[in-house]
Write an enzyme that holds these catalytic residues in place. Structure first.
Site, PDB file in Angstrom:
ATOM      1  CG  ASP A   1      -0.316  -0.082   2.522  1.00 29.83           C
ATOM      2  OD1 ASP A   1       0.919   0.042   2.594  1.00 29.83           O
ATOM      3  OD2 ASP A   1      -1.022  -0.278   3.525  1.00 29.83           O
TER       4      ASP A   1
ATOM      5  CB  CYS B   1     -22.683  -3.181   0.004  1.00 29.16           C
ATOM      6  SG  CYS B   1     -20.922  -3.243   0.390  1.00 29.16           S
TER       7      CYS B   1
END
Length: 382
Positions: free
Chosen positions: A136, A190
């Protein structure tokens, strides 16, 4: 040739200790461009991101003639195998789950290096084949690569959610000039659920997978200056990171994967006693916490957070420790935060009020002075 190689890589990844692997093209991530610039204009970025937005979107700006990106995921534990010892009268802090064990950057680099070594050997060390691994701290956006590579989908909390492990995964990617066949991207699952958005204590989540990063408690625990007063009660006793949006996610219920020895850690380290944190030496800090990803900013933010955690835990036994910080610590952030904590823990204590008034006379730092003045005012109100 590359179809067979891909199958061999997938098999080897399991032997190396990679829990999930996917492949995607090195095409630009054009769909992110408008959003990334908008986030920057709205001051929602933290400064921890790679600063060049174009390099985050276009792999060919960071790698010569990229053809594919290999995405990998490693699952990490969400519950301790054993709890730390309970000590009467002592409060403990917490590190967020993503900081348990050896620094995940090192674990991911190890797995990617091993995977690259395998590919080199499988291609007879072809000098024309090249790789660029990153975690990251690299240019590309891990979750965007992983979603397009079919590892999982990006949830409303902005995290990559996998079918097998929920969002408790570390991500890394390898850019290469090998033209692998791409896997199918995952679509968001979701639905109407907004639990992560609803439970975020600072309303940092925007509901569409983006966030105001500066309002995220994980970011706030990693800053080096005074933590804005608004966020101090909200971190509770967490001294690094935040797990709330993961803990409430339905995809994470029942997830607790202990697959990697490097991710197992002494509970005394990730749930440390708070009062000893205030005076820990640099050597002790490095020896105890140096292996954790949560140590990357050094000890000052964690000591500041430990002071806040003591106040949030209403640990009045910490008052002498905080007075010592106020009198002896050379760092204004620690002195100022200690004053704030004393305003909460020493209500009605005239001796502490007198101590703060004496400290105010000696204080030379503007921010610490402001905190001491506010603490005095608060204690006088009772």
């Amino acid at each position: 040739m590359y179809h067979t190689l891909k199958k061999e890589i997938i098999k080897a990844s399991q032997e190396i200790g990679i829990d999930k692997i996917g492949f995607t093209t090195a095409e630009p991530f054009d769909h992110l461009k408008e959003s990334l610039y908008e986030q920057k204009e709205n001051l929602h970025t933290t400064g921890f991101e790679h600063p060049n937005i174009e390099e985050r979107i276009y792999p060919d700006l960071i790698f010569q003639e990229p053809k594919s990106i290999i995405s990998i995921a490693l699952a990490y534990p969400s519950r301790l195998s054993q709890r730390p010892e309970k000590i009467r009268g002592e409060k403990r802090g917490k590190f967020a789950k993503a900081s348990w064990g050896i620094d995940y950057h090192d674990i991911l680099r190890d797995r990617m290096d091993k995977l690259i070594d395998f590919i080199k050997e499988a291609t007879d060390n072809n000098p024309d084949i090249s790789f660029k691994p990153m975690v990251d701290t690299g240019e590309l956006i891990d979750v965007a690569v992983a979603q397009r590579a079919g590892i999982g989908f990006i949830g409303k909390n902005g995290l990559l959610i996998t079918e097998e492990f929920g969002s408790y995964v570390y991500l890394g990617e390898i850019v290469t000039n090998i033209p692998f066949e791409a896997d199918n991207p995952k679509v968001n699952q979701c639905g109407e659920c907004t639990k992560c958005v609803d439970y975020c204590p600072t309303s940092a989540l925007l509901g569409d997978g983006r966030m105001n990063g500066k309002r995220c408690l994980s970011y706030q625990t990693q800053t080096k200056g005074m933590m804005p007063e608004e966020f101090r009660p909200k971190i509770r006793t967490v001294i690094y990171g935040c797990d709330i949006c993961q803990e409430v996610c339905p995809f994470n219920q029942g997830q607790n994967n202990h697959f990697h020895q490097e991710m197992e850690i002494d509970p005394e380290i990730i749930q440390p006693l708070l009062k000893p944190m205030l005076t820990i030496s640099n050597k002790e800090f490095k020896q105890t916490f140096g292996i954790l990803a949560g140590s990357w900013r050094g000890k000052k933010p964690l000591q500041r957070n430990a002071i806040i955690a003591l106040a949030n835990a209403r640990d009045k036994t910490a008052v002498p420790n905080l007075l010592r910080c106020l009198e002896e610590d050379p760092r204004p952030v620690i002195r100022g935060t200690a004053a704030w904590a004393l305003s909460i823990l020493a209500k009605g204590n005239e001796a502490v009020l007198s101590f703060l008034e004496e400290s105010l006379v000696k204080e030379t730092d503007e921010e610490a002075t402001t905190e001491i003045e506010k603490a005095i005012t608060s204690l006088k109100k009772g």
